[in-house]
Design a protein around this motif. Structure first.
Motif, mmCIF file in Angstrom:
data_model
loop_
_atom_site.group_PDB
_atom_site.id
_atom_site.type_symbol
_atom_site.label_atom_id
_atom_site.label_comp_id
_atom_site.label_asym_id
_atom_site.label_seq_id
_atom_site.Cartn_x
_atom_site.Cartn_y
_atom_site.Cartn_z
ATOM 1 N N ARG A 72 16.861 -16.473 -23.404
ATOM 2 C CA ARG A 72 15.553 -17.046 -23.784
ATOM 3 C C ARG A 72 14.518 -16.790 -22.696
ATOM 4 O O ARG A 72 13.367 -16.442 -22.991
ATOM 5 C CB ARG A 72 15.703 -18.540 -24.043
ATOM 6 C CG ARG A 72 16.524 -18.882 -25.277
ATOM 7 C CD ARG A 72 16.377 -20.346 -25.633
ATOM 8 N NE ARG A 72 17.219 -20.705 -26.754
ATOM 9 C CZ ARG A 72 18.424 -21.273 -26.641
ATOM 10 N NH1 ARG A 72 18.920 -21.517 -25.429
ATOM 11 N NH2 ARG A 72 19.135 -21.576 -27.704
ATOM 12 N N VAL A 73 14.936 -16.971 -21.445
ATOM 13 C CA VAL A 73 13.990 -16.705 -20.342
ATOM 14 C C VAL A 73 13.595 -15.237 -20.328
ATOM 15 O O VAL A 73 12.418 -14.897 -20.125
ATOM 16 C CB VAL A 73 14.632 -17.117 -19.002
ATOM 17 C CG1 VAL A 73 13.726 -16.728 -17.838
ATOM 18 C CG2 VAL A 73 14.898 -18.615 -18.976
ATOM 19 N N ALA A 74 14.570 -14.348 -20.555
ATOM 20 C CA ALA A 74 14.259 -12.922 -20.569
ATOM 21 C C ALA A 74 13.284 -12.576 -21.679
ATOM 22 O O ALA A 74 12.357 -11.769 -21.475
ATOM 23 C CB ALA A 74 15.551 -12.110 -20.720
ATOM 24 N N ARG A 75 13.466 -13.171 -22.849
ATOM 25 C CA ARG A 75 12.533 -12.886 -23.949
ATOM 26 C C ARG A 75 11.138 -13.429 -23.659
ATOM 27 O O ARG A 75 10.136 -12.808 -24.045
ATOM 28 C CB ARG A 75 13.092 -13.464 -25.249
ATOM 29 C CG ARG A 75 14.245 -12.656 -25.821
ATOM 30 C CD ARG A 75 14.619 -13.134 -27.209
ATOM 31 N NE ARG A 75 15.329 -14.398 -27.164
ATOM 32 C CZ ARG A 75 16.649 -14.518 -27.007
ATOM 33 N NH1 ARG A 75 17.391 -13.424 -26.869
ATOM 34 N NH2 ARG A 75 17.234 -15.700 -26.977
ATOM 35 N N ARG B 7 13.960 -2.930 -18.126
ATOM 36 C CA ARG B 7 15.299 -2.610 -18.632
ATOM 37 C C ARG B 7 16.249 -3.780 -18.444
ATOM 38 O O ARG B 7 17.057 -4.095 -19.316
ATOM 39 C CB ARG B 7 15.859 -1.372 -17.912
ATOM 40 C CG ARG B 7 15.282 -0.064 -18.375
ATOM 41 C CD ARG B 7 16.196 1.090 -17.969
ATOM 42 N NE ARG B 7 16.591 1.017 -16.561
ATOM 43 C CZ ARG B 7 15.878 1.503 -15.551
ATOM 44 N NH1 ARG B 7 14.737 2.084 -15.797
ATOM 45 N NH2 ARG B 7 16.314 1.406 -14.313
ATOM 46 N N GLY B 8 16.155 -4.427 -17.290
ATOM 47 C CA GLY B 8 17.022 -5.570 -17.049
ATOM 48 C C GLY B 8 16.749 -6.712 -18.012
ATOM 49 O O GLY B 8 17.675 -7.346 -18.532
ATOM 50 N N LEU B 9 15.465 -6.996 -18.263
ATOM 51 C CA LEU B 9 15.121 -8.051 -19.210
ATOM 52 C C LEU B 9 15.593 -7.703 -20.616
ATOM 53 O O LEU B 9 16.112 -8.561 -21.351
ATOM 54 C CB LEU B 9 13.605 -8.284 -19.211
ATOM 55 C CG LEU B 9 12.984 -8.871 -17.936
ATOM 56 C CD1 LEU B 9 11.485 -9.014 -18.115
ATOM 57 C CD2 LEU B 9 13.619 -10.217 -17.591
ATOM 58 N N ASP B 10 15.402 -6.459 -20.987
ATOM 59 C CA ASP B 10 15.813 -6.030 -22.323
ATOM 60 C C ASP B 10 17.320 -6.178 -22.505
ATOM 61 O O ASP B 10 17.797 -6.624 -23.553
ATOM 62 C CB ASP B 10 15.385 -4.578 -22.546
ATOM 63 C CG ASP B 10 15.615 -4.136 -23.974
ATOM 64 O OD1 ASP B 10 15.003 -4.706 -24.883
ATOM 65 O OD2 ASP B 10 16.423 -3.211 -24.177
ATOM 66 N N ALA B 11 18.083 -5.797 -21.492
ATOM 67 C CA ALA B 11 19.537 -5.935 -21.585
ATOM 68 C C ALA B 11 19.962 -7.394 -21.553
ATOM 69 O O ALA B 11 20.886 -7.802 -22.267
ATOM 70 C CB ALA B 11 20.204 -5.160 -20.452
ATOM 71 N N ALA B 12 19.293 -8.214 -20.720
ATOM 72 C CA ALA B 12 19.647 -9.629 -20.641
ATOM 73 C C ALA B 12 19.350 -10.350 -21.944
ATOM 74 O O ALA B 12 20.071 -11.266 -22.340
ATOM 75 C CB ALA B 12 18.890 -10.291 -19.492
ATOM 76 N N ALA B 13 18.302 -9.945 -22.633
ATOM 77 C CA ALA B 13 17.982 -10.570 -23.918
ATOM 78 C C ALA B 13 19.047 -10.295 -24.956
ATOM 79 O O ALA B 13 19.195 -11.054 -25.922
ATOM 80 C CB ALA B 13 16.625 -10.070 -24.413
#
Length: 609
Positions: free
Chosen positions: A235-238, A208-214
């Motif tokens: 970019r790092v999150a994706r 969830r955190g990565l999805d929101a950060a992207a």
């Protein structure tokens, strides 16, 4: 973020309850560990330069790594470690502060629905899983669990580890019986069990955190410097999301299997019936939104009892198509909406939310955005829509008539708002040639009065350009209708733009809903209408106005098809093809025959809005 077992589709997985439950839980945990390994590798890559720097400094202290080369290497690795740690800290900060998308819902507190909360708690006890932390309604035919522990929820922040929120489709509460609703919710509530598993919960928080950060780089409110940092973190999150691959989806599939199998022992007899009612509710809800609610929303009215309308729509559907076998036997059971303390207030809140989600209406009622009861729908929506369309049609005809060279009756000589005027205008010429048969070039709307809109017609007839003559299909088209349809399309587009600008100026952001890809998707529920469709709708509206004004006809509401003309108490179902014959072929005979049979006087002026 939605996860768990959806209420709109549940079935059998595995060969037995215990075996399927155990297999699903093991599969979900295995995929969760795979996601956590990605997180571990990312953390290891972030601290690797720092670890190498520590080794180099330790070697200097022990006298092993001495000399100019080792000193240079220590400085390079130290600078690299600092930069990597700063970048990793920035990414971690963006991930921690990002706000994952939350579905807009109507919250149901314990006092607003004590019986519903009691039903869910009893269901959780029977399934031996934690009870959801809250219950909310969505104006959709689906049910799911949603974790809101990653962001602020309501007036206070929800701490991590809180049980997920149970989101229930509001049409279910009005159409289903209590036993059917319990059977629908059983596999969904069972999904709270995996939410308490530490590995699955940690994997979900990470994803969830990565999805929101992207999605953060798409925020237009960020400044240049913060935007640059957010783009790098995005970019790092994706990259990390791609590294997770299919593990998050497979983890949720395992959770769904476990929840479905765990719920097999709950209300087995009602499960099949409940699953049938889910599909039936979706069919009625879709028809109600597209055929009934959408015309009201376009008029600045929002039906305040949409969920109650689902019952009427599905009752009519079962009567016509016999899709709801045993419908009468269900009426003796307690409806699920009885679990609410004030069903009317909840229905009104869900109806306003539906208008905001599916049409983009304002958040609060106002002069141009008022609720309408079903008893007032024919008068406040149907009749007003017809008369507004009739007024627009005559306004466009006046503009075309005032423009020279358009085949109108004369410059600046508008006619009265009669149906005869439209019949005469759209009737195709009977003979070839002559001043009364304008060509496509002559029928173009005036550039200074109406916006240029492609008419689908050549600027120069092929005969004049040395090309091939029109084929039969081209000859069957009504060029006058093309010009009028283009002018109507331009007028409607202009009015829509003005209305959007006015609402944006008075209400600001009307939705306030954001998702991982930006603002919550809003827009019409139906595909855009073509110019011919728009013209046919306006001509039909004028015919209905003439019928209401000159005969005993009345506006009415069809629960499945929306606005309807009632002639002698019966719906006039044979009007559409006759209007299409006039618009498409320029043939007024079928419509004139209908008018004569019904007693409508086309020469009488109609009352406009």
């Amino acid at each position: 973020m939605r996860y768990g077992v959806s209420g709109s589709g549940f079935g059998n997985h595995g060969s037995g309850g215990g075996l399927g439950d155990e297999w699903g839980a093991r599969a979900a945990r295995s995929r969760a560990l795979a996601v956590l390994r990605v997180r571990g590798r990312a953390l290891g890559a972030a601290v690797l330069p720092a670890a190498v720097a520590v080794v180099l400094y330790a070697g200097e202290v022990t006298g092993h790594f001495t000399g100019t080369g080792w000193t240079t290497a220590r400085w390079i690795v130290t600078v690299l470690a600092v930069l990597v740690l700063l970048a990793a800290g920035a990414v971690a900060l963006v991930v921690a502060r990002a706000r994952p998308a939350v579905t807009p819902t109507v919250e149901l507190s314990e006092t607003a629905a004590p019986d519903l909360h009691r039903l869910v708690r009893e269901l959780a006890d029977r399934l031996d899983v934690p009870a959801p932390s809250a219950i909310a309604l969505t104006p959709d035919c689906d049910s799911w669990l949603e974790d809101r522990s990653h962001r602020a929820y309501g007036s206070a922040a929800v701490p991590a580890g809180t049980a997920p929120v149970l989101v229930i489709g509001s049409p279910f509460l009005w159409w289903m019986r209590v036993g059917e609703l319990r059977a629908v919710l059983a596999p969904v509530v069972a999904g709270t069990g995996p939410a308490s598993d530490p590995d699955i919960a940690a994997a979900r928080r990470f994803v969830r955190g990565l999805d929101a950060a992207a999605a953060v780089p798409r925020d237009p409110g960020l400044g240049p410097l913060r935007g640059l940092a957010a783009r790098g973190a995005g970019r790092v999150a994706r990259v990390l999301l791609r590294a997770c691959g299919s593990h998050p989806a497979e983890m949720e599939r395992g959770v769904a299997v476990a929840g479905s199998e765990r719920a097999q022992a709950v209300d087995q007899g009602a499960r099949t019936v409940a699953q049938e009612q889910v599909g039936l509710a979706y069919a009625g809800w879709d028809r109600l939104l597209t055929r009934v609610a959408l015309p009201a929303w376009r008029m600045g009215r929002w039906p305040a009892r949409l969920d109650a309308g689902v019952v009427s729509a599905l009752t009519e559907l079962s009567r016509r198509d016999r899709l709801a076998e045993g419908f009468s036997s269900r009426l003796g059971d307690r409806p699920a909406c009885d679990l609410l303390e004030e069903p009317g207030a909840v229905d009104e809140a869900a109806s306003l939310l539906a208008a905001r989600l599916f049409h983009g209406g304002p958040a609060e009622p106002g002069p141009d955005w008022a609720p309408v009861e079903w008893s007032r729908y024919p008068e406040e929506v149907v009749d007003r829509t017809w008369r507004a369309d009739a007024a627009r049609l005559h306004d466009v005809l006046d503009r075309l008539a005032a423009a020279p060279g358009t085949g109108g009756p004369g410059d600046g000589a508008p006619e009265g708002p009669t149906l005869t005027r439209v019949l005469t205008h759209l009737t195709a010429p009977s003979g070839a040639g002559g001043p009364e048969e304008p060509g496509p070039r002559d029928l173009a709307p005036p550039a200074g009065d109406l916006p240029a809109v492609p008419l689908g017609l050549p600027a120069v007839p092929p005969e004049e350009d040395g090309g091939e003559p029109y084929d039969d299909e081209d000859e069957a088209r009504n060029p006058v209708a093309d010009v009028l349809a283009a002018a109507l399309s331009a007028q409607v587009a202009r009015e829509d733009a003005e209305r959007e600008a006015r609402l944006a100026a008075t209400a600001g952001d009307r939705s306030g809903f954001t998702g991982p890809d930006g603002p919550w998707p809003l827009g019409p529920l139906l595909p855009p209408r073509t110019g011919r469709d728009l013209l046919a709708d306006h001509v039909t509206a004028l015919v209905c106005c003439a019928a209401v004004d000159t005969t005993g006809a009345a506006p009415g509401l069809d629960w499945l098809d929306g606005p309807a003309l009632l002639v002698g108490g019966e719906r006039a179902a044979d009007l559409g093809p006759r209007v299409l014959a006039l618009v498409e072929e320029g043939d007024p005979a079928p419509l004139r025959a209908w008018l004569s049979t019904t007693g409508v006087r086309p020469e009488k002026p109609v009352r406009l809005l």
